[in-house]
Design an enzyme around this catalytic site. Structure first.
Site, PDB file in Angstrom:
ATOM      1  N   GLU A  89       0.798  -1.207   0.000  1.00 30.12           N
ATOM      2  CA  GLU A  89       0.000   0.000   0.000  1.00 30.12           C
ATOM      3  C   GLU A  89       0.834   1.261   0.000  1.00 30.12           C
ATOM      4  OE1 GLU A  89      -1.778   0.643   4.159  1.00 30.12           O
ATOM      5  OE2 GLU A  89      -1.743  -1.517   3.884  1.00 30.12           O
ATOM      6  N   CYS A 335       0.443   2.651   8.579  1.00 33.18           N
ATOM      7  CA  CYS A 335       1.184   1.569   7.929  1.00 33.18           C
ATOM      8  C   CYS A 335       0.505   0.214   7.987  1.00 33.18           C
ATOM      9  CB  CYS A 335       2.499   1.368   8.655  1.00 33.18           C
ATOM     10  SG  CYS A 335       3.735   2.491   8.192  1.00 33.18           S
TER      11      CYS A 335
HETATM   12  N1  SAH Z   1      10.416   0.738   9.142  1.00 29.60           N
HETATM   13  C1  SAH Z   1      10.565   2.156   9.045  1.00 29.60           C
HETATM   14  C2  SAH Z   1       9.550   2.815   8.135  1.00 29.60           C
HETATM   15  C3  SAH Z   1       8.134   2.329   8.214  1.00 29.60           C
HETATM   16  S1  SAH Z   1       7.221   2.830   9.621  1.00 29.60           S
HETATM   17  C4  SAH Z   1      10.556   2.770  10.422  1.00 29.60           C
HETATM   18  O1  SAH Z   1      10.423   2.049  11.402  1.00 29.60           O
HETATM   19  O2  SAH Z   1      10.746   3.973  10.549  1.00 29.60           O
HETATM   20  C5  SAH Z   1       7.008   4.549   9.401  1.00 29.60           C
HETATM   21  C6  SAH Z   1       6.627   5.290  10.649  1.00 29.60           C
HETATM   22  O3  SAH Z   1       5.270   5.012  11.007  1.00 29.60           O
HETATM   23  C7  SAH Z   1       7.469   4.902  11.846  1.00 29.60           C
HETATM   24  O4  SAH Z   1       7.869   6.030  12.560  1.00 29.60           O
HETATM   25  C8  SAH Z   1       6.513   4.050  12.614  1.00 29.60           C
HETATM   26  O5  SAH Z   1       6.924   3.964  13.932  1.00 29.60           O
HETATM   27  C9  SAH Z   1       5.198   4.752  12.394  1.00 29.60           C
HETATM   28  N2  SAH Z   1       4.012   3.958  12.691  1.00 29.60           N
HETATM   29  C10 SAH Z   1       3.811   2.665  12.414  1.00 29.60           C
HETATM   30  N3  SAH Z   1       2.612   2.257  12.849  1.00 29.60           N
HETATM   31  C11 SAH Z   1       2.025   3.332  13.423  1.00 29.60           C
HETATM   32  C12 SAH Z   1       0.780   3.546  14.062  1.00 29.60           C
HETATM   33  N4  SAH Z   1      -0.086   2.554  14.208  1.00 29.60           N
HETATM   34  N5  SAH Z   1       0.508   4.782  14.539  1.00 29.60           N
HETATM   35  C13 SAH Z   1       1.408   5.791  14.377  1.00 29.60           C
HETATM   36  N6  SAH Z   1       2.590   5.657  13.786  1.00 29.60           N
HETATM   37  C14 SAH Z   1       2.920   4.431  13.312  1.00 29.60           C
END
Ligand code: SAH
Length: 351
Positions: A89, A335
Site C-alpha cells: 500500500e 502503515c
Molecule cells: N520501518 C521504518 C519505516 C516504516 S514505519 C521505520 O520504522 O521507521 C514509518 C513510521 O510510522 C514509523 O515512525 C513508525 O513507527 C510509524 N508507525 C507505524 N505504525 C504506526 C501507528 N499505528 N501509529 C502511528 N505511527 C505508526
C-alpha cells in the site's frame, strides 16, 4: 517471475537495448515512456521489440488495485497489486507545498514493532528498486502528473517495510528516483525512515544521497524502547544518536525523530522532559504523532490534550518539534492497516 524493466537505470536500459540489436535512441524512447508510467504494451515501439521485452519483463509490475479517498482531508490511500499477486500500500497526502507520497519498501516487515500493522504477518519479500519506483510512477500518472510537471513532489519511505532491511534495492531506487534523466527528484524532497539499523545508517552516509534521515525513536531509554520495538535489543539509542551525528557531519542535514505517542507508555511529561534531555543541542527535529491504534494490538493513542502538553514541554526545553495531524484516519492511514484488512477479507475480492 519475469524481470522488472523499471529496475534499470537509463544506462542499463541502453545496454539492454543495444544487446538486443536495436538502436540506442530506442532506449531513450522506452525510458521516457516508462517514466511516464506507461506499460510496456503501451510503448510506441516496433511490435517485435515490444514482444521481445514482454517475454522477459513484466508489463505492469505495480497496478493500482484500489484507491480510497479520505473525506476528512483528501488523503488518498492506494492498494497496489504486484505481478506475483502480493499486495502493498501507499498514501498520497496533499500539503500546501505539494503532494507527498508514502511508499512501501517490502511486502510486510520483520521488525516486529508492537504498534505497527505492517509487521503482523512478518516479511513476505523485498520489493525491487523498480517496484518501489513503479508505486510512484503509477500514482503520478493516475493523478495526471507528467515527467516535467510531477503530481508527486515529495516522497517518504515510511510505508510498509524497513528500508534498510532491503538496503541494495532501496539505494538503487533512490538513485533512479533522483536521476536527472528520470523523475529527477531532489534528495531534499525525499525522507527515509528507519527503525534504527545502525550499520546500514552508517553505510548510507557514504552513498552521497543527502535525503532527510528519519529515525523511529518512540522511547527515551533502551529498556522502554525494547518493550515496543524488538530492534532495541540489538542497537542502543546511544549508537543511533552516534550514527545521526555522523550523518549530520557528512551531509550538513539535520535529522528527524519520529515519536508516536502511546497512552501509558511514553507520553507523559516525564517522558517529554527525558526526551528533551536526550536530544538537547542536537541538530534535529521531533515529529510527534498520536498512535493510530491498530485493532490487533492493545495499545491506545495518547489523548489529544496530553499530546499537546508533550509538544509544549519539548518546545519549552528548546527542542524543535511538531505534532503531526494524523491524516486519513478514516481510511486506515497507518502503515499496513489497509493491506491487513484486505488480507483478512481475502485478497481475491479485489481486482
Ligand atoms: N520501518 C521504518 C519505516 C516504516 S514505519 C521505520 O520504522 O521507521 C514509518 C513510521 O510510522 C514509523 O515512525 C513508525 O513507527 C510509524 N508507525 C507505524 N505504525 C504506526 C501507528 N499505528 N501509529 C502511528 N505511527 C505508526
Amino acid at each position: 517471475m519475469k524481470r522488472i524493466l523499471q529496475d534499470l537505470s537509463q544506462n542499463e536500459l541502453e545496454a539492454l537495448i543495444l544487446s538486443l540489436g536495436e538502436k540506442k535512441f530506442r532506449a531513450g524512447q522506452i525510458f521516457l515512456g516508462l517514466m511516464q508510467g506507461k506499460r510496456i504494451s503501451e510503448l510506441n515501439i516496433p511490435p517485435l521489440l515490444r514482444e521481445t521485452l514482454l517475454k522477459s519483463y513484466e508489463d505492469e509490475p505495480v497496478r493500482i488495485a484500489e484507491t480510497l479517498v479520505s473525506r476528512e482531508d483528501g488523503t488518498k490511500k492506494y492498494l497496489f497489486r504486484l505481478s506475483d499477486g502480493n499486495l502493498i500500500e501507499g498514501v498520497l497526502m496533499h500539503y500546501k507545498y505539494g503532494n507527498t507520497q508514502c511508499v512501501s519498501t517490502q511486502v510486510g516487515c520483520r521488525m516486529g514493532c508492537k504498534f505497527c500493522a505492517s509487521t503482523l504477518g512478518g516479511r513476505v519479500r523485498d520489493l525491487t528498486a523498480g517496484e518501489i519506483l513503479c508505486e510512484i510512477l503509477a500514482v503520478n500518472r493516475s493523478e495526471g502528473g507528467t515527467l516535467k510537471a510531477r503530481a508527486v513532489t515529495n516522497v517518504v519511505l515510511m510505508g510498509s517495510g524497513e528500508p534498510f532491511d532491503n538496503y541494495e534495492n532501496v539505494v538503487k531506487f533512490l538513485r533512479n528516483l533522483t536521476a536527472e534523466e528520470g523523475l529527477n527528484m531532489s534528495a531534499r524532497n525525499i525522507s527515509l525512515s528507519t527503525c534504527g539499523l545502525v550499520p546500514e545508517m552508517k553505510k548510507f552516509i557514504s552513498e552521497g544521497i543527502p535525503l532527510n534521515l528519519t529515525v523511529s525513536l518512540h522511547a527515551v531509554t533502551d529498556a522502554e524502547r525494547a518493550r515496543t520495538m524488538p530492534i532495541a535489543k540489538k542497537y542502543t539509542i546511544s549508537e543511533i544518536l552516534g550514527a545521526c551525528s555522523d550523518y549530520f557531519e557528512k551531509t550538513g542535514r539535520r535529522y528527524i525523530f519520529e515519536y508516536t505517542l502511546i497512552s501509558g507508555e511514553n507520553s507523559d511529561t516525564a517522558h517529554a522532559l527525558a526526551l528533551a534531555k536526550l536530544l538537547k543541542g542536537r541538530p534535529c527535529h521531533v515529529n510527534l504523532i498520536r498512535l493510530n491504534a491498530v485493532k490487533e494490538r492493545n495499545l491506545l493513542a495518547a489523548e489529544e490534550q496530553e499530546a499537546r502538553k508533550f509538544l509544549e514541554t519539548l518546545e519549552a526545553q528548546g527542542i524543535s518539534a511538531t505534532l503531526r495531524r494524523s491524516m486519513g484516519s478514516d481510511i486506515g492511514g497507518a502503515c499496513g492497516q489497509l493491506r491487513a484488512r484486505y488480507m483478512e477479507q481475502g485478497a481475491d475480492d479485489i481486482e
